[in-house]
Design a protein around this motif. Structure first.
Motif, PDB file in Angstrom:
ATOM      1  N   SER A  91       0.823  -1.200   0.000  1.00 11.38           N
ATOM      2  CA  SER A  91       0.000   0.000   0.000  1.00 11.38           C
ATOM      3  C   SER A  91       0.859   1.253   0.000  1.00 11.38           C
ATOM      4  O   SER A  91       0.444   2.319   0.448  1.00 11.38           O
ATOM      5  CB  SER A  91      -0.927   0.003   1.226  1.00 11.38           C
ATOM      6  N   GLY A  92       2.072   1.119  -0.511  1.00 10.47           N
ATOM      7  CA  GLY A  92       3.009   2.225  -0.589  1.00 10.47           C
ATOM      8  C   GLY A  92       4.306   1.718  -1.195  1.00 10.47           C
ATOM      9  O   GLY A  92       4.398   0.561  -1.612  1.00 10.47           O
ATOM     10  N   PRO A  93       5.314   2.577  -1.279  1.00 10.16           N
ATOM     11  CA  PRO A  93       6.573   2.179  -1.912  1.00 10.16           C
ATOM     12  C   PRO A  93       7.271   1.035  -1.195  1.00 10.16           C
ATOM     13  O   PRO A  93       7.414   1.040   0.025  1.00 10.16           O
ATOM     14  CB  PRO A  93       7.425   3.453  -1.835  1.00 10.16           C
ATOM     15  N   ILE A  94       7.695   0.034  -1.968  1.00 10.98           N
ATOM     16  CA  ILE A  94       8.505  -1.086  -1.495  1.00 10.98           C
ATOM     17  C   ILE A  94       9.574  -1.342  -2.559  1.00 10.98           C
ATOM     18  O   ILE A  94       9.272  -1.291  -3.756  1.00 10.98           O
ATOM     19  CB  ILE A  94       7.668  -2.365  -1.293  1.00 10.98           C
ATOM     20  N   ALA A  95      10.787  -1.621  -2.147  1.00 14.95           N
ATOM     21  CA  ALA A  95      11.865  -1.857  -3.103  1.00 14.95           C
ATOM     22  C   ALA A  95      11.570  -3.069  -3.977  1.00 14.95           C
ATOM     23  O   ALA A  95      10.984  -4.055  -3.529  1.00 14.95           O
ATOM     24  CB  ALA A  95      13.182  -2.046  -2.366  1.00 14.95           C
ATOM     25  N   ALA A  96      11.946  -2.976  -5.240  1.00 18.04           N
ATOM     26  CA  ALA A  96      11.798  -4.078  -6.193  1.00 18.04           C
ATOM     27  C   ALA A  96      13.179  -4.549  -6.618  1.00 18.04           C
ATOM     28  O   ALA A  96      14.179  -3.856  -6.426  1.00 18.04           O
ATOM     29  CB  ALA A  96      10.991  -3.628  -7.397  1.00 18.04           C
ATOM     30  N   ASN A  97      13.219  -5.749  -7.230  1.00 14.63           N
ATOM     31  CA  ASN A  97      14.495  -6.247  -7.735  1.00 14.63           C
ATOM     32  C   ASN A  97      14.247  -7.078  -8.998  1.00 14.63           C
ATOM     33  O   ASN A  97      13.097  -7.290  -9.402  1.00 14.63           O
ATOM     34  CB  ASN A  97      15.238  -7.061  -6.675  1.00 14.63           C
TER      35      ASN A  97
END
Length: 368
Positions: free
Chosen positions: A337-343
């Motif tokens: 529900s907000g920014p989370i790091a991706a890879n």
């Protein structure tokens, strides 16, 4: 002097190589192959039972919107069969929470399939639910809670999940009440969550006072991607003389201009729009929605081709370089529900849906 000439020559060679690579990515056959590769991998995941969430939940509902767009460009029978089988398996019904926008996102696919196949069963249950939505007053506060999301469009993602299905139902039935309801609910949510100074949407009211590590406001990339893609869909579906059309156009242009200024050097957008350092990897679901919206805006005369085409090209390159050799799309932020790091290895079906939307619109842009 010779060393300087060699260095200049080396940089020139790298620039020319990069330019040639980008041109290759933008050939019509390359765009189509990339989309087929990604969607075939994703359909294969369904066939193997590797589905992370409900087949009629919002994650997969967003995937289906991308496949619907691709079908208009490349109507492969297997794609149609895949969507038809999903509908049949679930009796063309939506999720368990009847007024929860996430749970009727899948109705976009049902209605699009009805417009193609004209089988009343495809929209029978959705129409009954939509009639309930039309009759409801929707006079609650939008302060976020688990309860309120089952009643109102209290989070910005809902502007992709909810209104488009209603607008499509107006197209399918000729009844304007569904589009009119979507319109009234859109502007209720906008009045609450749209920051008129930043020209961006908060995900929900919890973020009004929160800040990133760098002190900036928190504006979620995919959240604003949901909104600008929803704006494009709504504009495409509403009549040209629709009462609030100019308001949608204005908001679309405002958000596009703000997002354009936040594109990163590699062509992507990171999970947090105003803190790309803390969230220092590209994020493909937001990037794909922006690529789609910019290309759509050019194709429909709302955005300057001179200004936005280079942004589209860079964004598409960022997306293509996120595709694994087997077709898996990487750098998709996980559910949140907000920014989370991706890879590179993170993926989800909504990212694939956004990728397909982007590809179909970029294809149309270069087909002209």
């Amino acid at each position: 002097m010779i060393k300087k000439i060699l260095i200049i020559g080396l940089f020139a060679g790298l620039i020319n190589a990069a330019s040639a690579q980008q041109k290759a990515m933008l050939r019509l056959d390359s765009i189509r192959r990339a989309m087929d590769k990604v969607v075939i991998w994703q359909i294969g995941e369904f066939a193997q039972g590797h589905v992370k969430s409900s087949e009629i939940g919002w994650e997969n509902g967003a995937l289906y919107t991308g496949i619907i767009a691709l079908k208009k460009l490349n109507n492969v029978p297997a794609y149609d069969r895949f969507l038809y089988n999903i509908g049949e398996k679930h009796n063309w019904d939506t999720g368990p929470y009847r007024l929860f926008a996430d749970d009727y996102c899948v109705a976009q696919m049902y209605t699009a399939m009805y417009l193609e196949h004209h089988q009343p069963k495809m929209i029978a249950k959705w129409t009954k639910l939509a009639d309930t939505i039309v009759r409801r007053r929707f006079n609650d506060s939008l302060a976020i809670s688990a309860e309120i999301t089952h009643k109102e469009w209290a989070w910005c993602d809902a502007l992709y999940m909810g209104p488009v299905g209603l607008a499509l139902l107006t197209k399918a039935t000729g009844n304007p009440q569904y589009l009119n309801k979507a319109d009234s609910l859109w502007w209720k949510t906008s009045a609450y969550l749209y920051d008129k100074q930043e020209h961006l949407y908060y995900r929900d009211n919890r973020f009004f006072t929160q800040r990133e590590k760098n002190g900036q406001k928190i504006f979620w990339s995919r959240g604003n991607g949901w909104v600008i893609a929803g704006l494009a869909h709504m504009l495409e579906l509403m009549p040209r003389d629709f009462k609030n059309r100019k308001l949608y156009q204005q908001q679309f242009k405002e958000i596009a201009a703000r997002i354009a200024a936040l594109q990163q050097p590699d062509g992507s957008w990171h999970a947090s729009l105003l803190d790309p350092v803390t969230f220092n990897e590209k994020e493909t679901s937001g990037t794909a929605f922006y690529c789609y919206a910019f290309a759509w805006g050019i194709n429909h005369g709302l955005l300057s081709k001179k200004q936005y085409l280079p942004l589209v090209n860079k964004a598409w390159a960022a997306l293509i370089t996120s595709v694994h050799p087997d077709g898996k799309l990487g750098y998709v932020q996980n559910v949140g529900s907000g920014p989370i790091a991706a890879n590179y290895n993170s993926t989800n079906t909504y990212g694939v849906g956004a990728f397909l939307l982007a590809g179909t619109e970029v294809y149309q842009l270069y087909k002209k």
